[in-house]
Design an enzyme around this catalytic site. Structure first.
Site, PDB file in Angstrom:
ATOM      1  N   ILE A  23       0.714  -1.161  -0.122  1.00  0.00           N
ATOM      2  CA  ILE A  23       0.107  -0.065   0.020  1.00  0.00           C
ATOM      3  C   ILE A  23       0.853   1.361   0.179  1.00  0.00           C
ATOM      4  O   ILE A  23       0.725   2.177  -0.787  1.00  0.00           O
ATOM      5  CB  ILE A  23      -0.898   0.078   1.262  1.00  0.00           C
ATOM      6  CG1 ILE A  23      -1.897  -1.230   1.039  1.00  0.00           C
ATOM      7  CG2 ILE A  23      -1.748   1.340   1.204  1.00  0.00           C
ATOM      8  CD1 ILE A  23      -2.715  -1.318   0.144  1.00  0.00           C
ATOM      9  N   ALA A  24       1.942   1.274   0.908  1.00  0.00           N
ATOM     10  CA  ALA A  24       2.555   2.575   0.978  1.00  0.00           C
ATOM     11  C   ALA A  24       4.039   2.122   1.328  1.00  0.00           C
ATOM     12  O   ALA A  24       4.130   1.004   2.124  1.00  0.00           O
ATOM     13  CB  ALA A  24       1.986   3.564   1.916  1.00  0.00           C
ATOM     14  N   SER A  25       4.867   3.123   1.413  1.00  0.00           N
ATOM     15  CA  SER A  25       6.165   2.759   2.139  1.00  0.00           C
ATOM     16  C   SER A  25       6.824   4.267   2.295  1.00  0.00           C
ATOM     17  O   SER A  25       6.393   5.194   1.548  1.00  0.00           O
ATOM     18  CB  SER A  25       7.217   2.152   1.170  1.00  0.00           C
ATOM     19  OG  SER A  25       7.296   3.106  -0.202  1.00  0.00           O
ATOM     20  N   GLY A  26       7.634   4.333   3.158  1.00  0.00           N
ATOM     21  CA  GLY A  26       8.591   5.467   3.790  1.00  0.00           C
ATOM     22  C   GLY A  26       9.705   5.130   4.707  1.00  0.00           C
ATOM     23  O   GLY A  26      10.220   4.257   4.541  1.00  0.00           O
ATOM     24  N   GLY A  27      10.075   6.445   5.340  1.00  0.00           N
ATOM     25  CA  GLY A  27      11.576   6.327   6.092  1.00  0.00           C
ATOM     26  C   GLY A  27      11.212   5.308   6.972  1.00  0.00           C
ATOM     27  O   GLY A  27      12.301   4.996   7.625  1.00  0.00           O
ATOM     28  N   VAL A  31       3.630  -0.639   4.450  1.00  0.00           N
ATOM     29  CA  VAL A  31       2.179  -1.123   4.788  1.00  0.00           C
ATOM     30  C   VAL A  31       1.727  -2.013   3.584  1.00  0.00           C
ATOM     31  O   VAL A  31       1.949  -1.875   2.729  1.00  0.00           O
ATOM     32  CB  VAL A  31       1.136   0.412   4.898  1.00  0.00           C
ATOM     33  CG1 VAL A  31      -0.200  -0.458   5.185  1.00  0.00           C
ATOM     34  CG2 VAL A  31       1.721   1.030   6.180  1.00  0.00           C
ATOM     35  N   LYS A  49       2.070  -3.180   9.217  1.00  0.00           N
ATOM     36  CA  LYS A  49       3.030  -2.304   8.933  1.00  0.00           C
ATOM     37  C   LYS A  49       4.465  -2.911   9.389  1.00  0.00           C
ATOM     38  O   LYS A  49       4.480  -3.398  10.587  1.00  0.00           O
ATOM     39  CB  LYS A  49       2.818  -1.303   9.822  1.00  0.00           C
ATOM     40  CG  LYS A  49       3.840  -0.039   9.744  1.00  0.00           C
ATOM     41  CD  LYS A  49       3.456   1.370  10.638  1.00  0.00           C
ATOM     42  CE  LYS A  49       2.159   1.868   9.844  1.00  0.00           C
ATOM     43  NZ  LYS A  49       2.146   3.171  10.673  1.00  0.00           N
ATOM     44  N   ASP A 155       1.253  13.387  17.689  1.00  0.00           N
ATOM     45  CA  ASP A 155       1.358  13.495  16.244  1.00  0.00           C
ATOM     46  C   ASP A 155      -0.182  13.599  15.491  1.00  0.00           C
ATOM     47  O   ASP A 155      -0.440  13.073  14.562  1.00  0.00           O
ATOM     48  CB  ASP A 155       1.971  12.314  15.453  1.00  0.00           C
ATOM     49  CG  ASP A 155       2.426  12.728  14.205  1.00  0.00           C
ATOM     50  OD1 ASP A 155       2.450  13.722  13.595  1.00  0.00           O
ATOM     51  OD2 ASP A 155       2.794  11.533  13.271  1.00  0.00           O
TER      52      ASP A 155
END
Length: 823
Positions: A23-27, A31, A49, A155
């Site tokens: 679904i998504a990726s980041g630092g 997911v 995650k 956050d």
């Protein structure tokens, strides 16, 4: 390849969970949409995650992540994304969490802003009210013995508020903000999008409590109602300064139609001091509910929110197909495009038989896959004859794709082949030819009894072969200038380039390399017809660079762009030369250049030279008060650190002297600043009062009794002075007077009271001190304080009778006197 590595490619399993799609990726991680299956047809769709593998080496991050994830796993509330499991597989940590079929509030607000509109106010209040309910639940959690856990989200932002297509509102990423912030420090990503929702205490680095979350959600509410954030700025520093000031224009100034109660709620939530905000999230939620009840008739707000999403975001609500969007967030990440791959988990090391059903096809194609790892079933959308094609086994690496197996022959042929082998002696040479045709076995060459001569061999006709056509492949890269390798052979050309003389129908392996960019490789079939062109978007290599200063707090400019204050970690610095400038008030600017040539993280610390020096402030005479830039510092003589790079404003004050001013820059190397005070001139001052004998105090230290005159050496200075009048031990009045250099400086004050005479109508005549008279009943106003004699007269039987009485009048008071009785 281990299962967990394949999961990173969107293929395979992670523990007991089947990963359906990335679904998504980041630092911080990735997911996945996942599925858990069990006995009896049990199936559960959820989100996984997965923490990026390289982060497992950061012990501090792992410890923070585990501690807060365990805390957040305690939370079980309808308005909080549920965490099912915190696991570890092959050394990689992951979280199994609730899947929310919907959108995050960030996407909803962005869509409305693009349309030039805002989310309907009633729906905005409902979404924030639901989020506040979840926050209140988390804030008041305790241990089994009743000790508060002190859970704070830290956050809150539109990205972390999820809204489902059923109208549910849930808070995501509860409890991992501290771990995420550590990754932000390592990648430089935090100050890109999150600071707009921080609280003043968070900006100042102070301890945060529930009030910090209330401030953040107040910002989200403001943006939902108006389409704008309350704290804006061109740079991160300007935004931080705006938050620190917490000066907010009411939402109704942007959206005039909003009820005034909403202004009160938002402004209280965004109060600068935590003590001035709502005492808890529930109180703010109740305030929003009161406005909803008073201004809007919403029988089922969740249903109205659901209908709104389905109407304005129909593309994400497709119940007949797998979800195209997952409402979940990854720190520093963005959502990635989705494909139609369906995953089937197969134990590693086993040869497998997999069926692939084609869209629009009536029967599946079959093949045997012998690669070690995960075998994947992929749904293909293509031409009507796709079902006749031999499909390869898809695995997670290019090497495995090259090792694809051909589809096997049908099993029914082998009994016949065995029978033909038994009859082989009777069928030669015809049998050998038949076997060669059906088993694809080349027949043995005939034995030559007489060898051919060289001339006969040369005269023998050559076999006619048709070579494949040669084609040209055009390769373009962004940016250009990449080196090219074809099938492992380095070429002299650089992109953009045309590679000629490639045989049509063959597949070539292309590798592009450029300094500062990731290696790009692909496999491409050379087509006999049409244009053979390939375009590659090269991905720059990004290296974390940490820039610090002594002292910290310097503004960092990287290649002319303001990136924040030191200590600053930037995660997106590309290869090549970069220039850094550090600016801090009171210090000399520091500039330096560095060059990124490897993937190794870089760190720089620069000591800033102060632009100030210790200076002795001396006055003649001493004892003067020193005021620097409007701030009192002490009395002379006094040593102060003063800047040398700019002008300063210095003021010295002493009673009886004119103020001394210094406006200018301190000379570097000069350690003393001497200012001479000029005495003020002394002038006479006369003070009198009614009554006389009143005690007078001048400037709280000089005393006397009226009437008095201060002159000569006992005169007073020109300017303002304070006079206090006392009588009988009681302060009557304090006033400020201005004494001029010329003219008659005289002060006369009168202190009055009142005397009221009570009597029947026309009781008689009353005289005050033998001067003022009235007919009782009556009142004497403006009577000077002190003792007075009152005379009462009345005519009885033609004879005037007289009585007297002493009365004391106090300042500002009324004395009541009874008219005496006459017999």
């Amino acid at each position: 390849m281990p299962q967990q590595e394949q999961s990173a490619l969107g293929i395979g399993c992670l523990g007991k969970y089947e990963l359906l799609r990335k679904i998504a990726s980041g630092g911080m991680g990735e997911v996945f949409l996942a599925r858990q299956v069990g006995e009896g047809g049990f199936e559960k769709i959820l989100a996984i995650k997965r923490i990026l593998p390289h982060l497992t080496e950061d012990e501090t991050f792992v410890r923070m992540f585990l501690d807060e994830a365990r805390t957040s796993a305690r939370l079980n509330h309808v308005n909080i994304v549920q965490i099912y499991e915190l696991g570890k597989e092959a050394g990689v940590h992951f979280i199994a969490m609730e899947y929310v079929h919907g959108l995050d509030l960030r996407r909803i607000l962005d869509r409305q802003r693009e349309a030039g509109a805002v989310l309907p106010p009633a729906l905005s209040l409902f979404v924030i009210r639901e989020a506040l309910t979840g926050l209140h639940y988390a804030h008041r959690q305790t241990t089994l013995d009743g000790t508060p856990l002190g859970i704070v989200h830290r956050d809150i932002s539109p990205q972390n508020i999820l809204v489902s297509y059923e109208g549910e509102v849930k808070i995501a990423d509860f409890g991992i903000a501290r771990a995420a912030n550590r990754i932000s420090e390592a990648t430089g990503g935090m100050l890109k999008g999150k600071i707009a929702y921080m609280s003043p205490e968070q900006v100042a680095g102070k301890e945060m409590g529930p009030a910090s979350d209330i401030f953040s959600i107040g910002i989200v509410l403001y943006e939902a109602l108006t389409g704008k954030r309350p704290f804006e700025g061109k740079t991160s520093l300007e935004i931080l300064q705006a938050i620190r000031r917490a000066e907010v224009s009411p939402p109704s100034t942007i959206e005039p139609g909003l009820p005034p109660q909403i202004d009160e709620i938002v402004c209280r939530a965004l109060a600068r001091s935590p003590e001035d905000r709502y005492p808890d999230a529930r109180t703010m939620a109740l305030a929003l509910q009161e406005v909803l009840n008073a201004e809007w008739e919403m029988l089922d707000p969740a249903a109205e929110l659901s209908e709104y999403l389905k109407e304005h975001f129909p593309e994400g609500n497709t119940p007949t197909s797998p979800p195209s969007e997952l409402a979940a967030t990854v720190v520093g990440g963005e959502e990635v495009p989705l494909d139609t791959t369906q995953l089937e988990c197969v134990p590693p090391g086993e040869a497998t038989e997999t069926e692939t059903f084609l869209e629009g096809a009536s029967s599946p194609s079959r093949w045997i896959g012998g690669e070690v790892g995960m075998t994947v079933t992929q749904t293909l959308a293509g031409t009507p004859q796709a079902s006749d094609m031999a499909l390869p086994t898809l695995v997670g690496t290019p090497q495995s794709r090259q090792a694809m197996k051909e589809p096997p022959s049908s099993p029914w042929k082998w009994p016949w082949l065995l029978l033909l082998l038994l009859l082989l002696p009777l069928l030669l040479p015809a049998g050998r030819a038949w076997l060669g045709e059906h088993l694809r076995i080349s027949p043995s060459p005939p034995t030559l009894k007489t060898p051919l001569s060289r001339k006969e061999v040369d005269r023998a006709p050559a076999l006619e072969t048709v070579p494949p056509p040669r084609r040209t492949l055009r390769i373009v890269s962004h940016p250009p200038g990449a080196t090219i390798s074809i099938n492992g052979e380095h070429r002299p050309e650089r992109t953009p380039a045309e590679i000629p003389d490639l045989p049509a129908g063959t597949r070539v392996e292309i590798l592009l390399e450029k300094e500062g960019f990731e290696r790009w490789h692909d496999s491409r079939k050379i087509e006999a017809e049409g244009t053979n062109e390939l375009t590659a978007d090269l991905v720059p290599i990004e290296v974390p660079v940490t820039i610090d200063s002594e002292p910290q707090g310097a503004e960092v400019y990287l290649d002319g762009v303001d990136v924040g204050l030191t200590r600053q970690t930037l995660g997106s610095v590309t290869f090549g030369e970069h220039r850094v400038k550090l600016v801090k008030p009171g210090y000399r600017s520091a500039s330096f250049t560095f060059r990124v040539t490897r993937r190794t993280p870089l760190s720089f610390v620069k000591r800033l030279s102060p632009l100030q020096q210790e200076v002795s402030i001396v006055s003649d005479p001493p004892g003067a008060s020193v005021i620097l830039e409007g701030v009192p510092q002490g009395t002379t003589p006094l040593r102060l650190p003063l800047p040398t790079d700019r002008k300063i404003s210095l003021l010295l004050e002493k009673e009886g002297y004119e103020s001394a001013h210094f406006e200018g820059s301190v000379t570097p190397g000069k350690g003393e600043l001497v200012l001479t005070l000029t005495p003020l001139p002394l002038v006479p001052l006369k003070i009198d009062s009614r009554p006389q004998g009143i005690e007078v105090v001048l400037d709280q230290n000089r005393k006397g009794q009226t009437p008095l005159v201060w002159r000569g050496k006992r005169g007073v200075t020109v300017g303002k002075h304070e006079l206090t009048f006392r009588y009988a031990g009681r302060t009557l009045e304090t006033r400020t007077i201005s004494v001029g250099a010329e003219g008659d400086n005289k002060v006369v004050v009168t202190f009055h009271g009142r005397i009221a005479v009570r009597a029947p109508q026309d009781a008689g005549t009353v005289l005050l001190d033998g001067e003022r008279n009235c007919l009782a009943p009556c009142t004497f106003a403006d009577v000077v304080i002190g003792k007075h004699q009152m005379t009462f007269k009345r005519v009885i039987g033609g004879v005037e009778k007289v009585k007297t009485r002493d009365v004391t009048v106090e300042f500002g008071q009324t004395v009541e006197v009874e008219f005496p009785f006459f017999e």
